[in-house]
Motif scaffolding. Structure first.
Motif, PDB file in Angstrom:
ATOM      1  N   PRO A   1      31.679  33.316  39.084  1.00 25.69           N
ATOM      2  CA  PRO A   1      31.562  34.644  38.488  1.00 25.69           C
ATOM      3  C   PRO A   1      30.796  34.582  37.169  1.00 25.69           C
ATOM      4  N   PRO A   2      29.978  35.598  36.978  1.00 19.80           N
ATOM      5  CA  PRO A   2      29.975  36.954  37.492  1.00 19.80           C
ATOM      6  C   PRO A   2      28.954  37.232  38.590  1.00 19.80           C
ATOM      7  N   ILE A   3      28.549  36.220  39.348  1.00 21.78           N
ATOM      8  CA  ILE A   3      27.550  36.408  40.399  1.00 21.78           C
ATOM      9  C   ILE A   3      28.056  37.377  41.469  1.00 21.78           C
TER      10      ILE A   3
ATOM     11  N   LYS B   1      21.725  38.975  40.922  1.00 22.04           N
ATOM     12  CA  LYS B   1      22.679  40.081  40.744  1.00 22.04           C
ATOM     13  C   LYS B   1      23.986  39.540  40.185  1.00 22.04           C
ATOM     14  N   TRP B   2      24.454  40.173  39.127  1.00 27.18           N
ATOM     15  CA  TRP B   2      25.764  39.853  38.572  1.00 27.18           C
ATOM     16  C   TRP B   2      26.322  41.100  37.905  1.00 27.18           C
ATOM     17  N   SER B   3      27.644  41.071  37.681  1.00 32.76           N
ATOM     18  CA  SER B   3      28.314  42.241  37.117  1.00 32.76           C
ATOM     19  C   SER B   3      29.253  41.827  35.994  1.00 32.76           C
ATOM     20  N   GLU B   4      29.201  42.561  34.932  1.00 35.58           N
ATOM     21  CA  GLU B   4      30.089  42.337  33.785  1.00 35.58           C
ATOM     22  C   GLU B   4      31.562  42.376  34.214  1.00 35.58           C
ATOM     23  N   ASP B   5      31.882  43.227  35.178  1.00 36.61           N
ATOM     24  CA  ASP B   5      33.266  43.358  35.660  1.00 36.61           C
ATOM     25  C   ASP B   5      33.806  42.051  36.247  1.00 36.61           C
ATOM     26  N   GLN B   6      32.917  41.223  36.776  1.00 42.68           N
ATOM     27  CA  GLN B   6      33.333  39.976  37.422  1.00 42.68           C
ATOM     28  C   GLN B   6      33.911  38.956  36.449  1.00 42.68           C
TER      29      GLN B   6
ATOM     30  N   PHE C   1      37.704  38.220  36.492  1.00 43.40           N
ATOM     31  CA  PHE C   1      38.310  37.401  37.544  1.00 43.40           C
ATOM     32  C   PHE C   1      38.523  35.954  37.113  1.00 43.40           C
ATOM     33  N   ILE C   2      37.815  35.524  36.084  1.00 41.36           N
ATOM     34  CA  ILE C   2      37.941  34.146  35.610  1.00 41.36           C
ATOM     35  C   ILE C   2      39.241  34.020  34.816  1.00 41.36           C
ATOM     36  N   PRO C   3      40.122  33.084  35.202  1.00 37.62           N
ATOM     37  CA  PRO C   3      41.373  32.917  34.454  1.00 37.62           C
ATOM     38  C   PRO C   3      41.103  32.577  32.984  1.00 37.62           C
TER      39      PRO C   3
END
Length: 78
Positions: free
Chosen positions: A17-19, A54-59, A62-64
């Motif tokens: 992430p954030p891919i 493509k990547w998203s700031e929202d992702q 998800f990273i602990p």
């Protein structure tokens, strides 16, 4: 000084992430999450954000929190 006796893991993964758009990202994320939940000191070596088409700031969410992500130079190979 208190010594950290946690086992350590360096996970090397291009897709992390954030891919967006990669099926491999789910496996790497789950594995690093599981290790950190089991008390491991986890570091992930992955590519810089410029490597992903493509990547998203929202992702990032998800990273602990306890997983340290190190981003190295990389290029978008597509």
């Amino acid at each position: 000084m208190k010594q950290n006796n946690k086992p350590k893991a360096l996970y090397v993964a291009y897709h992390y992430p954030p891919i967006l758009g990669s099926s491999g990202v789910h496996r790497t994320l789950a594995f690093t999450r599981y290790l950190s939940e089991q008390g491991w000191n986890v570091r992930v070596l992955t590519a810089s954000l410029k490597s992903y088409a493509k990547w998203s700031e929202d992702q990032f969410s998800f990273i602990p929190n306890q997983v340290r992500v190190i981003r190295a130079f990389g290029r978008d190979t597509s």
